[in-house]
Design a protein around this motif. Structure first.
Motif, short mmCIF file in Angstrom:
data_model
loop_
_atom_site.label_atom_id
_atom_site.label_comp_id
_atom_site.label_asym_id
_atom_site.label_seq_id
_atom_site.Cartn_x
_atom_site.Cartn_y
_atom_site.Cartn_z
N PHE A 198 19.97 11.48 13.25
CA PHE A 198 20.72 11.32 12.07
C PHE A 198 21.22 12.80 11.46
O PHE A 198 20.54 13.49 11.78
CB PHE A 198 20.01 10.70 10.86
CG PHE A 198 19.48 9.29 11.15
CD1 PHE A 198 20.30 8.31 10.76
CD2 PHE A 198 18.43 9.22 11.66
CE1 PHE A 198 19.59 6.89 11.05
CE2 PHE A 198 17.87 7.82 12.02
CZ PHE A 198 18.52 6.50 11.68
N ASP A 199 22.34 12.81 10.72
CA ASP A 199 22.84 14.21 10.07
C ASP A 199 21.93 14.42 8.88
O ASP A 199 21.11 13.40 8.62
CB ASP A 199 24.33 14.26 10.13
CG ASP A 199 24.71 13.38 9.07
OD1 ASP A 199 23.93 12.73 8.25
OD2 ASP A 199 25.94 13.29 9.06
N LYS A 200 22.31 15.31 8.14
CA LYS A 200 21.55 15.73 7.10
C LYS A 200 21.65 14.74 6.06
O LYS A 200 20.89 14.64 5.17
CB LYS A 200 21.89 17.36 6.60
CG LYS A 200 23.24 17.46 6.20
CD LYS A 200 23.60 18.98 5.77
CE LYS A 200 25.16 18.89 5.58
NZ LYS A 200 25.63 18.28 4.37
N ASP A 201 22.75 14.02 6.18
CA ASP A 201 23.23 13.04 5.06
C ASP A 201 22.70 11.72 5.58
O ASP A 201 23.16 10.62 4.93
CB ASP A 201 24.69 13.01 4.68
CG ASP A 201 25.01 14.19 3.90
OD1 ASP A 201 24.49 14.84 3.01
OD2 ASP A 201 26.01 14.96 4.48
N TYR A 202 21.91 11.63 6.59
CA TYR A 202 21.31 10.24 7.11
C TYR A 202 22.22 9.50 7.58
O TYR A 202 22.18 8.03 7.65
CB TYR A 202 20.54 9.60 6.00
CG TYR A 202 19.24 10.43 5.76
CD1 TYR A 202 17.86 10.35 6.37
CD2 TYR A 202 19.24 11.20 4.44
CE1 TYR A 202 16.94 11.04 5.91
CE2 TYR A 202 18.09 11.90 4.09
CZ TYR A 202 16.86 11.91 4.76
OH TYR A 202 15.88 12.74 4.52
N GLY A 212 27.54 6.16 12.62
CA GLY A 212 28.45 6.65 11.58
C GLY A 212 28.52 5.92 10.22
O GLY A 212 29.17 6.21 9.04
N LYS A 213 27.64 4.92 9.89
CA LYS A 213 27.32 4.00 8.74
C LYS A 213 26.12 4.30 8.25
O LYS A 213 24.88 4.08 8.85
CB LYS A 213 27.50 2.53 9.08
CG LYS A 213 27.16 1.76 7.91
CD LYS A 213 27.57 0.37 8.12
CE LYS A 213 27.30 -0.83 6.73
NZ LYS A 213 27.59 -2.01 7.12
N ARG A 214 25.78 4.96 6.87
CA ARG A 214 24.72 5.40 6.47
C ARG A 214 24.18 4.14 5.76
O ARG A 214 24.56 3.43 5.07
CB ARG A 214 25.06 6.46 5.29
CG ARG A 214 23.79 7.09 4.70
CD ARG A 214 24.25 7.90 3.41
NE ARG A 214 23.02 8.76 3.05
CZ ARG A 214 22.30 8.49 2.11
NH1 ARG A 214 22.45 6.99 1.55
NH2 ARG A 214 21.45 9.21 1.68
N PRO A 215 22.78 3.87 6.30
CA PRO A 215 21.84 2.78 5.80
C PRO A 215 21.48 3.27 4.42
O PRO A 215 21.29 4.20 3.94
CB PRO A 215 20.91 2.72 6.80
CG PRO A 215 20.67 4.10 7.35
CD PRO A 215 21.91 4.75 7.18
N ASP A 268 18.05 -1.42 5.29
CA ASP A 268 19.06 -2.15 5.73
C ASP A 268 18.41 -3.04 7.09
O ASP A 268 17.43 -2.52 7.77
CB ASP A 268 20.31 -1.53 6.19
CG ASP A 268 21.14 -1.05 5.34
OD1 ASP A 268 21.09 -1.83 3.92
OD2 ASP A 268 21.79 -0.21 5.38
N ASP A 269 19.34 -4.03 7.12
CA ASP A 269 18.58 -4.90 8.43
C ASP A 269 18.91 -4.05 9.73
O ASP A 269 20.06 -3.27 9.51
CB ASP A 269 19.13 -6.29 8.48
CG ASP A 269 18.83 -7.06 7.41
OD1 ASP A 269 17.63 -7.00 7.11
OD2 ASP A 269 19.52 -8.09 7.01
N LEU A 270 18.28 -4.25 10.75
CA LEU A 270 18.61 -3.62 12.09
C LEU A 270 19.69 -4.60 12.93
O LEU A 270 19.61 -5.78 12.64
CB LEU A 270 17.40 -3.53 12.63
CG LEU A 270 16.53 -2.32 12.16
CD1 LEU A 270 15.17 -2.14 12.89
CD2 LEU A 270 17.14 -0.94 11.96
N PRO A 271 20.45 -4.14 13.91
CA PRO A 271 20.38 -2.54 14.30
C PRO A 271 21.30 -1.83 13.49
O PRO A 271 22.19 -2.35 12.68
CB PRO A 271 21.24 -3.00 15.61
CG PRO A 271 21.80 -4.13 15.34
CD PRO A 271 21.15 -4.97 14.77
N LEU A 272 21.12 -0.50 13.49
CA LEU A 272 21.89 0.31 12.78
C LEU A 272 23.30 0.61 13.65
O LEU A 272 23.61 0.35 14.84
CB LEU A 272 21.36 1.79 12.78
CG LEU A 272 19.77 1.90 12.00
CD1 LEU A 272 19.10 3.19 11.96
CD2 LEU A 272 20.18 1.44 10.50
#
Length: 220
Positions: free
Chosen positions: A184-188, A126-129, A119-123
């Motif tokens: 990031f969490d385990k689900d990125y 709470g939203k998974r890229p 994905d484009d930045l910025p991240l």
């Protein structure tokens, strides 16, 4: 190759275009078995027993730092408990806001799992890229890992035996900040910006207390 030659060579390189040369030189430097002893001797001669200029954290040494790059020698221990794992920041998905090269120096080496950010930045928190396929590398002696700034997420898995690696951090040239490093969490899913901020703050505070105690003893 010794450290002085490595630094001299890197100072002549284009840090974005000469990646093949940088990797080759880093591999050669990693064959030098005296890096730590030479570093300790030099810093003792310069600073005495002060660690302020030679330690990065509780398990890493800064071998060289200038305006363009930093070279670290880091140690990675096997772990048995969750607390030990957190000390070495194992199993934490994170990105970096600088280009990084790492080469295995000793031991069997930690394993790293890497995924490209699509994905484009910025991240956004709470939203998974969107991510590329996972790739796995064990940083055994001579193996090199390269990750560009902000474009990849990785985590380290503890080695089976005490290991060490050399890491070359290329300082960003851009003044415009399009994003920052994230955890990031385990689900990125992005959790918060910055990597191991609490651990770094605790280490800095501990060093300050040690230096304060050392100064107090010397005054008496």
């Amino acid at each position: 190759m010794n450290l002085e030659t490595f630094v001299e060579r890197l100072n002549t390189y284009d840090m974005q275009r000469d990646r093949t040369r940088i990797i080759a030189d880093l591999r050669q430097l990693a064959q030098n078995r005296c890096l730590l002893s030479d570093h300790l001797y030099t810093t003792l001669q310069r600073d005495g027993f002060s660690t302020r200029n030679s330690l990065y954290n509780a398990y890493g040494f800064v071998l060289h730092k200038n305006d363009s790059f930093t070279l670290r020698l880091g140690f990675w221990s096997p772990v048995k408990t969750h607390d030990e794992s957190e000390t070495f920041i194992y199993d934490l998905n994170h990105s970096h806001d600088f280009d990084i090269y790492a080469v295995g120096y000793s031991g069997d080496g930690y394993t790293t799992l890497v995924r490209e950010l699509l994905d484009d930045l910025p991240l956004q928190k709470g939203k998974r890229p969107r991510l590329g396929k996972e790739r796995r590398l064990k940083l055994a002696p001579g193996e090199v890992l390269y990750m560009p700034a902000l474009r990849e997420i990785h985590k380290q898995i503890a080695p089976n035996s005490m290991s060490a690696s050399l890491s070359l951090l290329v300082h960003p040239e851009r003044l415009d900040k399009i994003d920052e490093a994230w955890c990031f969490d385990k689900d990125y899913i992005p959790l918060y910006p910055g990597v191991a901020a609490q651990e770094t703050a605790l280490f800095t505070e501990t060093l300050s207390l040690l230096h304060a105690g050392s100064h107090s003893l010397s005054s008496n």
